[in-house]
Every structure is written in C-alpha cells, then in structure tokens.
Design an enzyme around this catalytic site. Sequence first.
Site, short mmCIF file in Angstrom:
data_model
loop_
_atom_site.label_atom_id
_atom_site.label_comp_id
_atom_site.label_asym_id
_atom_site.label_seq_id
_atom_site.Cartn_x
_atom_site.Cartn_y
_atom_site.Cartn_z
N HIS A 21 -10.47 -4.56 9.40
CA HIS A 21 -10.82 -4.25 7.87
C HIS A 21 -12.53 -3.66 8.05
O HIS A 21 -13.30 -3.75 7.22
CB HIS A 21 -11.28 -5.71 7.28
N GLU A 72 0.85 -1.25 0.08
CA GLU A 72 0.16 -0.01 -0.10
C GLU A 72 0.72 1.31 -0.05
O GLU A 72 0.47 2.38 -0.63
CB GLU A 72 -0.94 0.12 1.13
#
Lengths: 329, 329, 308, 308
Positions: free
Chosen positions: A136, A68
Amino acid sequence: MLTESVSATVKLFFREAIARAVSESMRRDDRIILLGQDAGRFGGAYKEFSGLYGEFGPDRVRDTPVAEAAMVGLGVGAAAAGLRPLVSITYMDFLMLGLDPLVNYAAKARFKTGGQITTPIVVKTTAGARGQGVAHSQCIEAWMMAVPGLKVVAPSTPADACGLLKSALTDSGPVLFVDHKRLFSTAGEVPLAESFVPIGEALVRRTGTHVTITAHSYMTRIALTAAEHLAEEGVSCEIIDLRSLAPMDVETIAQSAGRTGALLTLEEGQLTCGIGAEIAFRIRELVGPIRMARVGALRAPVSSNPVLEAACVPSADRVIGAIRRLLNN
Amino acid sequence: MLTESVSATVKLFFREAIARAVSESMRRDDRIILLGQDAGRFGGAYKEFSGLYGEFGPDRVRDTPVAEAAMVGLGVGAAAAGLRPLVSITYMDFLMLGLDPLVNYAAKARFKTGGQITTPIVVKTTAGARGQGVAHSQCIEAWMMAVPGLKVVAPSTPADACGLLKSALTDSGPVLFVDHKRLFSTAGEVPLAESFVPIGEALVRRTGTHVTITAHSYMTRIALTAAEHLAEEGVSCEIIDLRSLAPMDVETIAQSAGRTGALLTLEEGQLTCGIGAEIAFRIRELVGPIRMARVGALRAPVSSNPVLEAACVPSADRVIGAIRRLLNN
Amino acid sequence: MDRLALLRRMMLIRSFESALAKRRDHGFQLLSSGAEGVAVGLCDALRNEDQLLCSGRSIAPSLARGLDPGAVMAELLGRIAGPNRGKAGRGHMAQPAAGFFGAHAVVGGNLAIAAGVALALQQRRSTAISVCVFGDGACGSGALHETLNIAALWKLPLLLVCDNNQIAIATPREQALAAARLSDLAAPFGIAAVTVDGTDVISVRDSATGLIANIRAGQGPGFLECISERFFSHSTATRETRSAAEMEVVWSRCPILRLTGQLRAEGVLASGAMEELQHDTDRQVLHAIAFAEASPFPNSAEALSHVD
Amino acid sequence: MDRLALLRRMMLIRSFESALAKRRDHGFQLLSSGAEGVAVGLCDALRNEDQLLCSGRSIAPSLARGLDPGAVMAELLGRIAGPNRGKAGRGHMAQPAAGFFGAHAVVGGNLAIAAGVALALQQRRSTAISVCVFGDGACGSGALHETLNIAALWKLPLLLVCDNNQIAIATPREQALAAARLSDLAAPFGIAAVTVDGTDVISVRDSATGLIANIRAGQGPGFLECISERFFSHSTATRETRSAAEMEVVWSRCPILRLTGQLRAEGVLASGAMEELQHDTDRQVLHAIAFAEASPFPNSAEALSHVD
Ligand SMILES: Cc1ncc(C[n+]2csc(CCOP(=O)(O)OP(=O)(O)O)c2C)c(N)n1
Ligand SMILES: Cc1ncc(C[n+]2csc(CCOP(=O)(O)OP(=O)(O)O)c2C)c(N)n1
Ligand SMILES: [Mg+2]
Ligand SMILES: [Mg+2]
C-alpha cells in the site's frame, strides 16, 4: 479591482481541491462520471470526493466492487465510447491490477485505430508511504512515464491538484493523476476563479543558485524543508516541482540546472530506472556534464513499521546530506 | 583429454536450450513444476517446452487456462509452500495481468515475513516485436528491474538461456526470465556437460576500443551486427551482453566504458526511465563524464505492420548512426 | 475443542481487540469483533499441518489458529518479537511453522496464493489442506473466478471461506455483488458450497468439517460462506457509515453472546463462570501487551534485511 | 436478413478466408471458418447503432457486421486503406462509425471494455447495446467474472457472446474450464443465459434477438454461448493438434452446409443457385484483394502518428 479579483484565492485542503476540481468539471461537462470504491456516499478513502454523490447522484458517482481490472476497463471502454470517466484506484499498488486496460488498450487505442478511437479517461490513484506497508506504499510513476500515449501528472499543492485535475478532465487522455497519502490533509491557496494548470509545465517552487532539485508530489515538500535548512548554512536551492511527469518539462529543469551547475533528483519510488535516471540523462544531453545525484527509496519494500518506513523513504535529512555531498565534490 | 571434454559443446536452437535446461533441472529437483498455457503436450508457443510433457507427465507439466493472474499467483503460492514452479507467461505484455502476485506478494514475501517465507518461483516470459502488434510486443524489463526482491535475467544465446534458466531454477527467487520471439530459432553452441551461468554477471561478447555498447536479449545480436559494419569503417566496438538485468553487473560495464571512453546503451523497450538511463547514471558515478548515448524504441506503440514495426524498434542501422554521432562529438 | 474452549478463544479475541483498540500507537487496526465465530469455528476444524491464509483482517484468524497473543500483539505494535519481526503488522502477519501461512492486505490477493499452497500440498501427496479466509468484498475480484476454476479443474485441496460481514469498507454487500448468495459463485465450477450463519461457531465448525472431509478425500475444493458481522467501522481509523438502527441489528448478532446463551440454557456454563473466563482472557491480554511492550522496535538497519 | 442473405454472408467470410490463407505476405491470420454462423447470426440481430467488439479472431465479426471486404483485406495486409490505416491488422481492427467497435488481441481484454461501452450507452439513455464476442478460452479469465458482476449490478445494456469453438490454441475447453456449460458462468449473477448450436445461424440469430429484446428493455445484460467449430489450426502459423478423426467431426459441423441443406430441403435454394452464390462471393473477394493491393503500406513516419 480586476487584478485583485484575478488573484483572489481561498484556502483549501488538498482533498477539498480535488473534490472542487471534480465538481466544477462535472457541472461543466455531463460526460464526466466518477467510478471508485466507496467514492459515492462515503466520499472516498480520504474524503477527496466529499459532496459529489450528493450533488451528482448515483448515476454519475458510482461505487464499484473491489475489481480494479474491470474498473479501469469499464472506464476505458466508456471513454472510448464518448464519456469522460474519472476512475479512482485507491492505492497505486492496485493500479497493477488495472494495467492491462490502461496500458494495452487505452494508451494504444488512438494509435492502433489510426485516430478513430480516443480514450479521454482520467485514472486517479494515491501513491506513497504512510504506515500501510509493503502493498500500500508503492510509487510506480516511472513505469507509467514509459508508456507512450499515457500522460502522468502528480501535483504537490491544492492549487495544482485542482488545476491539473481539471486539465486532465478536458484532455484527450488517457491521463494518470497521482496524488499522495500525506498530501490530502495539507492546505494551500487555490484561485477562487475556475482555473486550469496546463499539463506539461513544471514550476519553480523556490529560486536558488547553488543546486537544482527536482521533485513531484509529496517529495516537493520534503525538498522545500531541506532547502530551508540548507539556506541556514548558506546553500541556496532551486526547487522545481515537476507537476507533470509525462510529458515532462525538461526545458525548465535544463534552464535551472544550467544556471546552478548541480542537479539533485528526488523521488519517493525506487531509483532503478527511475525518474531521476531519466532526468539526469536528458539534462546531461541538454546541459552537459554537471554534478548530479539522485535520492529515492532504499532498494527494499516499504514496511508499515514506522521505524522501517522512515528508514526506507527519503527524508529531508537524506536530501540535505546528499546535497552537501554533491556540492562538496 | 580433460580440457577437450570440458569444452565439448552441442549446437542447439535457443528453444531447445530452454527445454534442455528445464528437463535437466526437473530431473535433478522434483520440486520443479511447469505451469503454462499450452506448455504441455503442445510444447509451448515456440516449442520451447518440447518433450517435457512426455518426460514428466501431466502432474509436473501443467496446461493452465488463460488466467495469467492466477497462474502467477498459484506459482507464487506453491513456491512459498515449498515447490519450485516455473510459470510461463506467453508474452511479456500479459505479465501485466500477473504483476500483483509477482510484485506485491512474491518480491516482498521474504522481507515482510522476516525471512520465514521465500518464493523460489521463476516466471518465464517472451518480450519483443515480431509482427504481433501493440499488445504482443512490449518490453517492460525496466519496470521489473525496479522491484526490490526480484531478479531479472535476459539471455541472448542458447548457452546463456540454458545456463541462466538452470541458475534461476536453483535460486531462492523470485526470478523473471525474459526471452524474445526472435531468439527461439537462433542456434548456438551449448556445453555438453550440465553447466550453470551465474545470475549477476555480464559478458563481453566482443572486445573493442572505441565505444562500449550494452545490450541484452535480441538486441545483443543487433549490436553485434552493427559492430561488424562499423569494424569495416575502422570503428571498434566492445559489446557487453548484460544477461542479468537485476542484479546488474555494473563493474564490467564500468571497466569497459572507462577504457573506451564512450558508452552506447541499446534496448528494445522504451527509453524513458529505461535500462539505458539507469546504466548511464551508474556509469557516470563510477567512471565520470564520458560520452554517452542511448538507443531504444520510438516513443510509440509497436504496430504489427512490418513497415511500422521496423521503424519503431532499434535496428543495426540506427545503432550505427548513433555510434557515428557519439564518436564524432 | 469443547464448546467452553471455543467460547474462551472467541473471548480472547474480543478482549485482545478491545485492549488494542484503546491504544493510539499503532496507526490503525482492522478488528474482527463480530466475526470471531468464523475464525474460531473454522480453525477448530483444521489439523496442525493445514495452512491458513487470510486477508488483512488478521487478528481473529491468527489468534484462532493458536498463535501466541503476545507475539501477535508485538507484530501489531511493530515490535521485533512479532513473528514477522514487526515488519508486517496486521496486513501481512504470518507464521507458517504454526500453520498460519499468513495475511495479505491486497483484497483477493491471497486466493490464488492459497491455491498455490494447495497445489504444493497436492504435489507432495500431503493430506494437509490449504484454507483461505477472505471477505465479501473479495468476491468481486476476478481472482476468485480464476482460482475457483483452476482449483476445481485440478481438484486442489483448498477450502475457500468467505467471511461475509456484509460490507466492504462502506459498501453494502448487495451493492457490490449481484449473486443472491456468495456461495452460489462456486456452483458453476461444480464446487461443494455451503452458506452458514457465521455467528454460530458450532455451525461454522461443523460445516467446515464436512467440507474438509471431502477435500481430504481428494474430491477437490470446497467453499464455505459464513454470514458474520462487523461490530466496528472498517478500521480503527475509518468513520462508521451504518446508522444506529443498523448497528443495533449488527450488535444483536454476537457470536459470543450466542454461544454463552446456549451454554447457559443447557446449564453447561455455571453462573460465575463467565466472569472467570473474562478475567482469564483479560489477564492473558495484559500479558500479551506486556510481552509486546518489552520488545523493541526493529533497528532501522532491518529496512534492508531480508530483501533478496 | 432473409436466409439467403445470411448464407451469402457466411459464404463471403469463408471465401475471404480461403483466399487470405493462401497468401504468405501477412505474417499470420486467425481464421473464423467453422464459426461463421455465430458472427452472421449475431450481427443479424443487431441494429446499426449497436456496437460490436470481439477478440483477435476478427474476420467473421468484422465482415458479418458489414465492413467493406476490401477495407478489411487492406487492414489484414497492412495497407493504409484499412479502417485502422493498416496499423492494427487482425488483432485490433475497428470501425466504430460502422458499429464495429473493434477487435482486441488480449484474451478477455475486451470484456470490460465492452461493458464500458455499454455504460456509455446507458448513461446517454441510448437504446443501442454493446456486444462482445469472445472465445471459450476467455472464460477462464477473471475479467469475465468482474464484468458479469458489474454488468448485472448496473443492468448494463451488454450482450456477452461466447464463441465456444471448444478449444483455445491447443487446449480443449474441458481441460481449461470446470463449468459444465459456459453459460452457467452467468447464472450466479442472475444474468439471462442461453446455450445454442453455433453452427445453426438461425438459432444464433433468434436466441440473440430474444436476449437483446430484454437488454433493450432495460433488464440488464445477457449471455449467449454458441457451440461452434474451429476448422483450421489456431492461426495460419500454428500447428494443428487435433487428430484426423477429431477433425472429421469438426468439419462435419459446417454452418454453411447446414443452412444450404435446409434451404435445399425446403426447395428455397434452386439447383444452380449455390454455384452462382459461390461465384459472386469469390468475385467479391477478388475485388477486395485488388482493392487492398492497390493500397500502399503506410509510410514509416506513421509509426509516430496518433500516439498522443
Ligand atoms: C485490490 C485491493 N483493492 C482495494 C483495497 C482497499 N481495501 C482494503 S480492505 C477493503 C474492503 C474489503 O472488504 P471485504 O473483502 O468484505 O473484507 P472486510 O474488510 O469486510 O473484512 C478494501 C476495498 C485493497 N486492500 N486491495
Ligand atoms: C491475456 C492473454 N493471454 C494469452 C494470450 C495468447 N492467446 C492468443 S489467442 C489464445 C487462445 C484463445 O482461445 P479462445 O478464447 O477460445 O479463442 P479462440 O482462439 O478459440 O477463438 C491465447 C491463449 C493472449 N492473447 N492474451
Ligand atoms: Mg466485508
Ligand atoms: Mg476457443
């Protein structure tokens, strides 16, 4: 005839609206590229990029490794050098891994170079809870609203998803586009003609007279559900879909709250230093001391356990309870 | 005799107070280790770890590579496995690189394991502006306050630095300890005897009757300067040094603000979704609609340029102006 | 463990996952089928006091480490009898007291955590080691680099085990990683690194044992790459992207069939023994399910417990 | 450039920094003295259309890239005549129109940015390349790994140049990095990598030229490690930690003296030529200072300009 064609719409799923926005934008502007994990042939975690790889090929629709920080960094660098990357960070929790390039470089590039460098990047990410647990499910929009130089949008309908993403892809950036796990499979009417939704404008989703509710993204739907129930009790809610969190359309909220005299802010993320606290302060400055309350997640991580997830994030019932308390004060 | 020895103090620089807290804690508890860039022989960027390497050696005082993500990750893992690491992240801007282990693991470990794992880690970092520019000046305390499971402290005096760091190093954690570039060279009296400052208690630094000012870290000093000037005009300021941002001692603020009837929140970071917005909301819930204003950085990056830095972050003059406006309303 | 015990453990995992995959009441699961050899071989090389960490694909690691199948099932189904009181599910299951420090669903996120566990062990002069299982996908993350470097510098008692099932969700490993072998990534740091066939439980066990001996001797970390297979799609809720032809190859590399074949060829496995083993493990799984189902969901008040 | 021009450029940087270091009106600066050979050799291998990025140690890279010394001085002193209007200072100086995409003060932070610049060039089918200079310290960051991997996979036109001055603030390179040579870090990704003596401007230039030829030919990224020296402490506000004996060795490796010696030995540099060069560069620096001092600080209203 003209008005008819202007208002013609097509029913799309939220995920399709995203794919359409990207596709139309990429056709128009060949500087736009898409970077994401499994964004290519696979079409994205929620099929929101379906068809793009086929249409634009592997040079413009690139699968990336699970990295990321570099994904955002590459996108930012490419933006600074003239492309218009759309970088997909699957979950907002993982945006934390890419905050350095986004916050420390992109959001400051224009300022620090005295206007020499702009970074027209759009980072798209998915917030919110749907059975995936503590790492998440997070909503950190409030953090991102506090970054000077960064715009943040968070649509709740397919039409806004399409229109805001298209605006973001023409913006001088950087723009963070936040969607939600529970929205991808929702459907709605999207204008047939290419259309943009300007960044920075809230929308009154439902008019009402007793209380103003602000929300964004999936929470707008929760607010609408709550409002329907409350209508049966004779409580009339005005719902403002913020759509754009930074810049925020405070005027629209102020006008509404000034009229109703009561404000409830709703967000899925944490209340502490949250969106509700910000809205409340600014509305108080503009409208004066009206009744206010805020609803958000409990101060706890969001479990993947269905019972605990439901207990943690705001539900229509909690909104209804909060509004009853607010109006009875 | 007894009272005399109890109140005996020694004058220390802020940086010395930190070194003393670490040293006393490490002597008491051999599970405490220090990890940081140049934290060893060099003694830390601000000499705040001076002497520790000599006293505790390279096993317990470890220089690390420039790898913030792993530094925090290692500290968190070691904490989870029974040590009590103190991890130094030189500047708060770089904490962004370590947010994943801190927020996604440490702050959630106790919850997600149903209490099996705790992470008694202290991450120390330095916030604030002092000539180092856009990526070395940021204050993101507000983000961290919004993380369930994470405590945040930010002292303004050597005594509190020492006492809070010592408390943090006995806490079940995780704790974020935030200091400030402009504090290290300030001096103050620190109790001679080993003493702890409990996490979660604000302190009234100056009593007053017209307005309550909340601040933390270096901004407490700005508030005190402003209060002195305002005293000459007959304006009496009560200054609350928050010290602990999460949990926050809202009761102390509420008591004061209820008495003065006016609240000014002061922070060096961004106002949007900031500490002031949070305090204002909670005080309003507890005290009702009193006069409120907030002061923070301009919505812009902080330049290393002295003129622009001074224009961006709050000064005593800006606080004075804001209080005059608040009290004249 | 003898080879029969290894076989039985692998069969338990397979049977557990088959039963679990049939249910629809758990959101979704990340199955380890095809990679049982990695977890079982690795865990056979560990001692009780060692700690195992893994990615969100936690079923094989937790069962191979010896966690009670009923407790694991309870956790996966969100029941309070799970080791994490049903709060964690697949992504964050943990039982440190049993040497299973736990899963962590952030890809690459457990690498530095595991190094920290190793640091704690080193600091306490323990002879135990920390072991982290992660996927090929995690090898693209900077966390690997930072962890390898510090672990090598500080000679941490850390074994990094790459369960290279050659794919991350839908991205083939070659498309995500430029290295010829993933164990090559450890080489610049002077870390002992080995690549083995992860479908061969005995190779995995033996290679792990060799690397671990060096680690316990204080020579610093080791890296073990195991080439395994992912028999099903990424999760029980994800579409499969590999072609039927590809899947034929994948399925042909079954760690259970491989060991069964060897044992048969050597005459160690009598003709009816397989059926008996299968029957045993299936029954164990039925008990696990019954145990889990007897356990309630946590009360919603648990949403606020263990936060601070 | 001929070697005299290279020498002159290095001398300009040295003279610029000496004059700057004497001032007390700029907070502090990160000097490049000892590493002039890296920046000057590298920039001589670049074309106008290439883009150079660097760490916060930006003086040698910016001057070597040909930025006007007056403008650079103005930026460093916070004056509005700087390329960034005095808003950036050392840490973020940039002039993309002149091929200097800029400094970035986050260690390792410019690596992925530079790869992004390379991606933009590749996408536009440009023959230009992107070049990033970073320190040995940055090699500990995960950003290097992620960038190397993606750059290799996508064959980006990217040259990574490690200005290895063998220390990061006060941490010796051996203590921070387990790799024997830092160029070894590129090897697993199949990236062409070379280590040279960074005090030899000609070696740097030639090695860079060789790597760049491959990059422009579409063969993907290159990695150049230059072993250089840091003549002074980390910054003009930081205490030196190296011993006098260590500093003797450091100072003995001067890129300027090295080239001067060679040119003298070859008879290329006439006897009075050095003094003349020195005089020239000193005068250039005086002009630069005069230019900078004539420029005002930005108005405080600039604090809110160019934000959005
Ligand atoms: C930091 C981060 N990015 C993305 C994801 C989404 N994600 C979950 S599993 C996965 C693939 C991981 O692949 P690999 O490491 O090979 O493990 P495998 O699933 O094959 O066992 C991804 C990208 C994540 N969990 N964490
Ligand atoms: C991410 C990050 N961590 C820490 C710092 C503080 N810092 C500034 S320069 C520096 C040392 C860098 O060393 P190196 O990369 O070798 O470059 P050099 O200073 O030797 O040129 C550090 C740690 C930073 N700027 N960024
Ligand atoms: Mg995999
Ligand atoms: Mg260096």
